[in-house]
Design a protein around this motif. Structure first.
Motif, PDB file in Angstrom:
ATOM      1  N   VAL A 140      60.484  -5.795 -24.610  1.00  0.00           N
ATOM      2  CA  VAL A 140      60.345  -5.378 -26.001  1.00  0.00           C
ATOM      3  C   VAL A 140      59.821  -3.942 -26.059  1.00  0.00           C
ATOM      4  O   VAL A 140      60.319  -3.107 -26.811  1.00  0.00           O
ATOM      5  CB  VAL A 140      59.418  -6.339 -26.774  1.00  0.00           C
ATOM      6  CG1 VAL A 140      59.114  -5.809 -28.159  1.00  0.00           C
ATOM      7  CG2 VAL A 140      60.050  -7.719 -26.843  1.00  0.00           C
ATOM      8  N   ARG A 141      58.848  -3.651 -25.189  1.00  0.00           N
ATOM      9  CA  ARG A 141      58.278  -2.307 -25.168  1.00  0.00           C
ATOM     10  C   ARG A 141      59.358  -1.298 -24.788  1.00  0.00           C
ATOM     11  O   ARG A 141      59.523  -0.261 -25.417  1.00  0.00           O
ATOM     12  CB  ARG A 141      57.130  -2.254 -24.166  1.00  0.00           C
ATOM     13  CG  ARG A 141      56.248  -1.041 -24.337  1.00  0.00           C
ATOM     14  CD  ARG A 141      55.250  -0.924 -23.216  1.00  0.00           C
ATOM     15  NE  ARG A 141      55.933  -0.835 -21.934  1.00  0.00           N
ATOM     16  CZ  ARG A 141      55.306  -0.854 -20.746  1.00  0.00           C
ATOM     17  NH1 ARG A 141      54.004  -0.994 -20.691  1.00  0.00           N
ATOM     18  NH2 ARG A 141      55.987  -0.741 -19.630  1.00  0.00           N
TER      19      ARG A 141
ATOM     20  N   LYS B 222      62.526  -1.579 -25.140  1.00  0.00           N
ATOM     21  CA  LYS B 222      63.521  -1.464 -26.209  1.00  0.00           C
ATOM     22  C   LYS B 222      63.010  -0.529 -27.307  1.00  0.00           C
ATOM     23  O   LYS B 222      63.757   0.288 -27.831  1.00  0.00           O
ATOM     24  CB  LYS B 222      63.787  -2.866 -26.776  1.00  0.00           C
ATOM     25  CG  LYS B 222      65.044  -2.956 -27.619  1.00  0.00           C
ATOM     26  CD  LYS B 222      65.348  -4.398 -27.975  1.00  0.00           C
ATOM     27  CE  LYS B 222      66.478  -4.443 -28.991  1.00  0.00           C
ATOM     28  NZ  LYS B 222      66.932  -5.803 -29.262  1.00  0.00           N
ATOM     29  N   LYS B 223      61.712  -0.657 -27.595  1.00  0.00           N
ATOM     30  CA  LYS B 223      61.119   0.213 -28.629  1.00  0.00           C
ATOM     31  C   LYS B 223      61.177   1.669 -28.198  1.00  0.00           C
ATOM     32  O   LYS B 223      61.510   2.558 -28.990  1.00  0.00           O
ATOM     33  CB  LYS B 223      59.659  -0.192 -28.882  1.00  0.00           C
ATOM     34  CG  LYS B 223      59.525  -1.339 -29.861  1.00  0.00           C
ATOM     35  CD  LYS B 223      58.047  -1.598 -30.153  1.00  0.00           C
ATOM     36  CE  LYS B 223      57.880  -2.856 -30.990  1.00  0.00           C
ATOM     37  NZ  LYS B 223      56.552  -3.446 -30.794  1.00  0.00           N
ATOM     38  N   ILE B 224      60.843   1.909 -26.925  1.00  0.00           N
ATOM     39  CA  ILE B 224      60.885   3.289 -26.427  1.00  0.00           C
ATOM     40  C   ILE B 224      62.309   3.820 -26.518  1.00  0.00           C
ATOM     41  O   ILE B 224      62.546   4.948 -26.945  1.00  0.00           O
ATOM     42  CB  ILE B 224      60.364   3.363 -24.965  1.00  0.00           C
ATOM     43  CG1 ILE B 224      58.922   2.853 -24.895  1.00  0.00           C
ATOM     44  CG2 ILE B 224      60.436   4.790 -24.436  1.00  0.00           C
ATOM     45  CD1 ILE B 224      58.338   2.802 -23.506  1.00  0.00           C
ATOM     46  N   ASP B 225      63.274   2.961 -26.161  1.00  0.00           N
ATOM     47  CA  ASP B 225      64.675   3.362 -26.227  1.00  0.00           C
ATOM     48  C   ASP B 225      65.103   3.744 -27.629  1.00  0.00           C
ATOM     49  O   ASP B 225      65.882   4.679 -27.819  1.00  0.00           O
ATOM     50  CB  ASP B 225      65.568   2.221 -25.728  1.00  0.00           C
ATOM     51  CG  ASP B 225      66.070   2.483 -24.326  1.00  0.00           C
ATOM     52  OD1 ASP B 225      66.089   3.669 -23.923  1.00  0.00           O
ATOM     53  OD2 ASP B 225      66.453   1.526 -23.645  1.00  0.00           O
ATOM     54  N   SER B 226      64.596   2.996 -28.624  1.00  0.00           N
ATOM     55  CA  SER B 226      65.049   3.275 -29.983  1.00  0.00           C
ATOM     56  C   SER B 226      64.591   4.655 -30.445  1.00  0.00           C
ATOM     57  O   SER B 226      65.169   5.235 -31.343  1.00  0.00           O
ATOM     58  CB  SER B 226      64.572   2.179 -30.935  1.00  0.00           C
ATOM     59  OG  SER B 226      63.166   2.219 -31.014  1.00  0.00           O
TER      60      SER B 226
ATOM     61  N   HIS C  74      67.549   7.851 -29.722  1.00  0.00           N
ATOM     62  CA  HIS C  74      67.917   7.918 -31.137  1.00  0.00           C
ATOM     63  C   HIS C  74      68.993   8.987 -31.333  1.00  0.00           C
ATOM     64  O   HIS C  74      69.008   9.995 -30.643  1.00  0.00           O
ATOM     65  CB  HIS C  74      66.664   8.280 -31.936  1.00  0.00           C
ATOM     66  CG  HIS C  74      66.875   8.274 -33.419  1.00  0.00           C
ATOM     67  ND1 HIS C  74      67.338   9.380 -34.093  1.00  0.00           N
ATOM     68  CD2 HIS C  74      66.707   7.295 -34.343  1.00  0.00           C
ATOM     69  CE1 HIS C  74      67.427   9.073 -35.381  1.00  0.00           C
ATOM     70  NE2 HIS C  74      67.061   7.827 -35.556  1.00  0.00           N
TER      71      HIS C  74
END
Lengths: 713, 74
Positions: A279-280, A282-286, A290
C-alpha cells in the motif's frame, strides 16, 4: 555427493532473480574481498569474491564465490542471462561451481522457486537462501522452511541478509555434505524421449536436465566452446527430432509452476492479509509516476543531483589538483634535472592528475544513481520515459546512461548493460558521449567568457544561458543521432519492456558503498591506463623536435638576452612557445591547419585539438602553454591572452564569435576522449563500434563547426 | 477475447492464454501463468507502458506485449 570437509578450495556460484538481494548476500559473505573480471567471450562483468570457511577439525577452506547475473530462469534472454546457463550447464567451464547458492525473495516465493527448481534438477549441490524473511513476514506470509527443505531436497536457510541475519548459518551449512535429490521436478524425457542420452553421448554435461537445457538453448551453444563437429552433431539431433524448443520451454515452465503451486500450499500459510508495504509503495507511485508531477519531480531530482555533483565535487577536485601540483614540485625538486625529471613531472604525474581528477564526480554520480536505483525509483523513471525514448530507437532503460553522461560518459556507458535489446543498447552507447560531460565544462566556460559579453537579459545571466544552450545542443544531437541510427543499425532482436517494478525501499548503504568502490576501481584501472599512455605520448611529442631545433632556439635566445636587457621570464616564455611551435606536436598542428582553417582554427588551436584527443579538458592547459608567450606579464590569465590574440589575416581578434562558437560546437560533438573509446571497446568487445563512434562524431563535429563558422564569419 | 491492454485499471481478471510465443515465455517464467489473478495497477503518464499486479508483485510491460495476454474478468 559433495563433501566440502576434505577440500581446501571450493567454488561457489550465487544465483537468483533480480531484486532478490543477491548482491547483499554476496557482499555480506565476502566484504571487500572481491574483484571484477570478465566472463570469457562476452562483455559481462564477473564479480568474484573470496571468503574462508573453517571445517570441524579447524582447517581453513578458501571459498571463491561468483555472482551470476540475475535471471528468472536458465533460459537466456540477453547476453547477461546467458551466463547462468553457460556456467551451470557446462562442467568444463572455468567457473563451473562445486555448488550453488540460490537466493530467493521470500516475499515472492513462487517465482523464486521456479529458478531454484531448475537449478536443483541440474544436480549440482545446491542450497536455498530464503532472503527478505522480514518482508515476507510483513506481507503476512508464514514460511515453514523445514518443510520446504524436506520437499525440495536441499537445505533451506531463512535470512535477512541486510541485517546479516542467517549469514553465519549459511556459512555453516556450506560445510555439510550434500547430495542432490534423486527425483526431478519434471520428467524431461517425456518432451522428447531419449534426446538427453544422445546429447550426453556427444558432450560432457552434469545431468539429464543439463542436456535438456542444451537442446533448448542451442542458439546460445557458442558459450560451450565446442568443436564445429560436435556443434554439427548436436544441431542434427535437434533438427532430426523437430525439437520445438519454444513449445517445450513453455510446457516445462507450466509444469514446474504446477508442482510449485502445490508445494507452496503446503509450506506457506497466509496469516491474514497485511499488505502494508504494498500500500505504501502504491501511494508513493501515485505521486512519483503522476502524469504531471511525475515529470516535474524527476526534473527537480535531476537538477538537484547535478547541482550537488558540481558543488560537492569542486572541493575534492581542488584538493586533487593541489595534491598533484605539490607532488610535481616535490618530485621536480628531488630528482636531478633532465629528461627523466620532465617525463615524470609533465608526463606521468600530469597524466595521473588527469585520471584522478574525475574520481570525485564519478563517485558522487554513482552514489546518486545507486540511491535512485536501490530505492526502486529508477525503474519508475524508465517506466515513465519508455514511450518517449522508444520513438528514437532507445529504451526506457536508456535514461540512466543518458543522465549519467552529463557527468562522465565512462560510467554512463557501463550502465547501459541493463538494456537487454542489443540494438537499443548499441544506440544508447553510441549516442551517450554526445551528452555534454563535465570535461567540456572548463572548455565551454573559457570560450563563452571570450565571445559572449557578461550581462543580463531580462534578469537572466546571458553567459549562463549560453552554457545551458550547449548542454541542450548535446542532448538534441544525442536524440537525433539515436533516431538516425534506428534506421541504420540492423540487429534482429525484438525489443521488450517486461520488467519488474520493485517495491520502494530505503537505500542499502553498504551495497551503494561497494558499488562506488567497484566503479571507481574500474575507471581508475581501465580508463586510467589509456589516459596515462596518451599523456606520455603527448609529452614526448611536445618535448621533442626533429633535429637540433630546440638547441638552436635556446642558443638564439641566450645570445639575445646577453645583448639586451629583456626580462628573463619573457625569454623563458618565448623559448617555450617557439619550442612548442617546432616540436612534433607543433608540426602536427601546422600539418592539420589546412583542414581546420575553414572552421576558423589556426595551428595553435590545432595543437589543442590534437592534445584534447586524450581528454577534452586538456584544452585549457594546452592553451595556457601556447599563450604564455609574447606577453609583458601584465595580462596573466589565459582568457586575457586569448582575447588579445589577433588573426594576422583579418587583423581582427582571433577569438571572435564565429571562431569561438565553432570551437565550442567542435568540442560538443567530437569524440575527444580516449577513456570513453576504451570503455566502448571493452563493452562492445572490439574496435568496430568505438571506431564508428569516433568517425561519426568527428564528422558531425567537423560539419557543424564548418557550417557555423562559414555562416557567422 | 479481452486482452490485458484493454483491461480497465483496478479491475481483477484471470490470465487465460497468450497469442505471442516470445512474450508467453518471458511472462510464464516470471510467474504470469494461466489461472493467476491479474490487475492493471497503473498506466504510464504517456499511456504506455502499463504496470500490472501479478503473483504478488508489480510488473511493467508495453501495451503491445499486454495485447498478447488474453484474460477473463472475474
Amino acid at each position: 555427493m559433495s563433501n566440502v570437509q576434505n577440500k581446501s578450495k571450493i567454488k561457489i556460484a550465487i544465483v537468483g532473480n533480480p531484486n532478490s538481494g543477491k548482491s547483499t548476500v554476496f557482499n555480506a559473505l565476502t566484504g571487500l574481498n572481491q574483484k571484477i573480471a570478465n566472463f570469457p567471450g562476452v562483455t559481462v562483468e564477473k564479480r568474484i569474491g573470496f571468503f574462508n570457511l573453517e571445517n570441524e577439525s579447524g582447517q581453513k577452506i578458501s571459498a571463491e564465490i561468483i555472482d551470476l547475473p540475475g535471471c528468472y530462469s536458465l533460459y537466456p534472454k540477453s547476453i547477461d542471462e546467458r551466463i547462468p546457463f553457460q556456467v551451470l550447464c557446462d562442467p568444463d567451464d572455468e567457473s563451473y561451481p562445486d555448488f550453488v547458492i540460490v537466493i530467493a525473495d521470500a516475499s515472492n516465493l513462487k517465482r523464486s522457486l521456479f529458478l531454484c527448481s531448475q537449478i536443483i534438477d541440474l544436480k549440482i549441490p545446491a542450497l536455498l537462501a530464503l532472503n527478505m524473511m522480514d518482508l515476507a513476514e510483513r506481507k503476512g506470509l508464514g514460511i515453514d522452511s523445514g518443510k520446504l527443505s524436506e520437499k525440495l531436497g536441499v537445505p533451506v536457510i531463512p535470512m535477512n541478509a541486510l541485517k546479516k541475519q542467517g549469514i553465519a548459518e549459511l556459512k555453516k551449512s556450506l560445510l555439510h555434505s550434500f547430495s542432490p535429490p534423486e527425483k526431478d521436478f519434471t520428467d524431461v524425457q517425456k518432451y522428447s524421449p531419449g534426446i538427453t542420452e544422445e546429447i550426453k553421448n556427444i558432450i560432457h554435461v552434469s545431468s539429464d536436465y543439463a542436456a535438456f537445457q542444451v537442446a533448448n538453448n542451442f542458439e546460445w551453444i557458442s558459450a560451450f566452446h565446442l568443436t564445429p563437429e560436435k556443434t554439427g552433431k548436436l544441431k542434427k539431433i535437434i533438427s532430426d527430432r523437430n525439437f520445438d524448443s519454444d513449445a517445450i520451454k513453455a510446457k516445462e515452465t507450466l509444469e514446474r509452476y504446477g508442482v510449485i503451486t502445490v508445494l507452496i500450499k503446503e509450506v506457506v500459510h497466509e496469516k491474514g492479509i497485511m499488505q502494508g508495504t504494498h500500500v505504501r509503495s502504491k501511494k508513493i507511485d501515485s505521486i512519483l509516476t503522476h502524469r504531471v508531477f511525475g515529470y516535474v519531480i524527476f526534473l527537480v531530482i535531476l537538477f538537484l543531483v547535478f547541482q550537488s555533483i558540481f558543488a560537492w565535487a569542486a572541493y575534492p577536485m581542488d584538493l586533487v589538483d593541489r595534491f598533484f601540483a605539490w607532488s610535481k614540485q616535490m618530485v621536480a625538486a628531488a630528482m636531478p634535472q633532465g629528461l627523466l625529471n620532465d617525463l615524470v613531472v609533465n608526463g606521468i604525474i600530469a597524466g595521473l592528475n588527469g585520471v584522478v581528477i574525475f574520481v570525485p564526480q564519478i563517485a558522487l554520480l554513482f552514489a546518486f544513481i545507486a540511491v535512485l536505483e536501490d530505492t526502486g525509483y529508477m525503474s519508475r523513471v524508465s517506466f515513465m520515459m519508455d514511450k518517449l525514448l522508444r520513438g528514437f530507437g532507445l529504451n526506457g532503460k536508456s535514461v540512466i546512461p543518458l543522465i549519467s553522461g552529463v557527468a562522465c560518459a565512462v560510467p554512463a556507458i557501463m550502465s547501459a548493460r541493463t538494456i537487454q535489446n542489443r540494438k537499443e543498447r548499441i544506440i544508447t552507447i553510441m549516442v551517450t558521449p554526445l551528452m555534454s560531460c563535465s570535461a567540456r565544462l572548463p572548455v565551454y566556460t573559457l570560450l563563452i567568457s571570450l565571445i559572449i559579453p557578461a550581462g543580463y537579459f531580462y534578469g537572466v545571466n546571458v553567459q549562463g544561458l549560453v552554457l545551458f544552450g550547449m548542454y541542450l545542443i548535446g542532448f538534441i544531437a544525442a536524440i537525433a543521432a539515436a533516431w538516425l541510427m534506428k534506421f541504420i543499425i540492423r540487429v534482429k532482436e525484438k525489443s521488450y519492456f517486461i520488467m519488474e517494478l520493485p517495491l520502494y525501499r530505503l537505500p542499502r548503504f553498504s551495497n551503494i558503498g561497494m558499488m562506488i568502490i567497484e566503479k571507481v576501481k574500474v575507471f581508475l584501472f581501465d580508463a586510467g591506463k589509456v589516459i596515462m599512455a596518451i599523456s606520455i605520448v603527448l609529452w614526448l611529442l611536445s618535448s621533442n623536435a626533429p633535429g637540433n631545433k630546440f638547441e638552436t632556439i635556446e642558443k638564439k635566445y641566450n645570445t639575445a638576452s646577453q645583448n639586451s636587457g629583456i626580462n628573463h621570464d619573457e625569454i623563458i616564455y618565448k623559448i617555450k612557445s617557439e619550442k612548442l611551435e617546432s616540436s612534433y606536436a607543433g608540426i602536427l598542428g601546422q600539418w592539420i591547419e589546412p583542414a581546420i582553417k575553414p572552421m576558423g582554427f589556426d595551428w595553435k588551436i590545432g595543437i589543442a585539438l590534437i592534445t584534447s584527443f586524450a581528454a577534452r579538458e586538456v584544452f585549457v592547459g594546452t592553451m595556457s602553454t601556447i599563450y604564455s608567450a609574447g606577453d609583458k606579464g601584465t595580462r596573466s590569465t589565459v582568457r586575457e591572452k586569448m582575447q588579445s590574440e589577433i588573426n594576422p589575416e583579418t587583423l581582427k581578434p582571433r577569438y571572435d564569435f564565429a571562431t569561438g562558437f565553432s570551437l565550442m560546437l567542435f568540442y560538443a560533438f567530437a569524440m575527444q576522449c580516449m577513456s570513453t573509446l576504451a570503455v566502448v571497446k571493452r563493452e562492445m568487445r572490439g574496435w568496430k563500434w568505438p571506431l564508428i563512434q569516433f568517425a561519426y562524431m568527428g564528422a558531425l563535429a567537423y560539419v557543424a563547426s564548418l557550417t557555423a563558422y562559414q555562416l557567422l564569419k | 477475447m479481452l486482452t490485458l491492454d484493454k483491461l480497465p485499471v483496478g479491475e481483477q481478471a484471470v490470465v487465460m492464454s497468450f497469442t505471442n510465443d516470445a512474450v508467453k515465455l518471458i511472462l510464464l517464467e516470471m510467474g504470469c501463468i494461466p489461472g493467476e489473478t491479474i490487475s492493471v495497477e497503473r498506466i504510464a503518464p504517456l499511456g504506455d507502458p502499463i504496470a500490472v499486479n501479478i503473483s504478488g508483485y508489480l510488473l511493467s510491460m508495453r501495451k503491445a506485449e499486454a495485447a498478447a495476454v488474453e484474460v477473463r474478468r472475474v
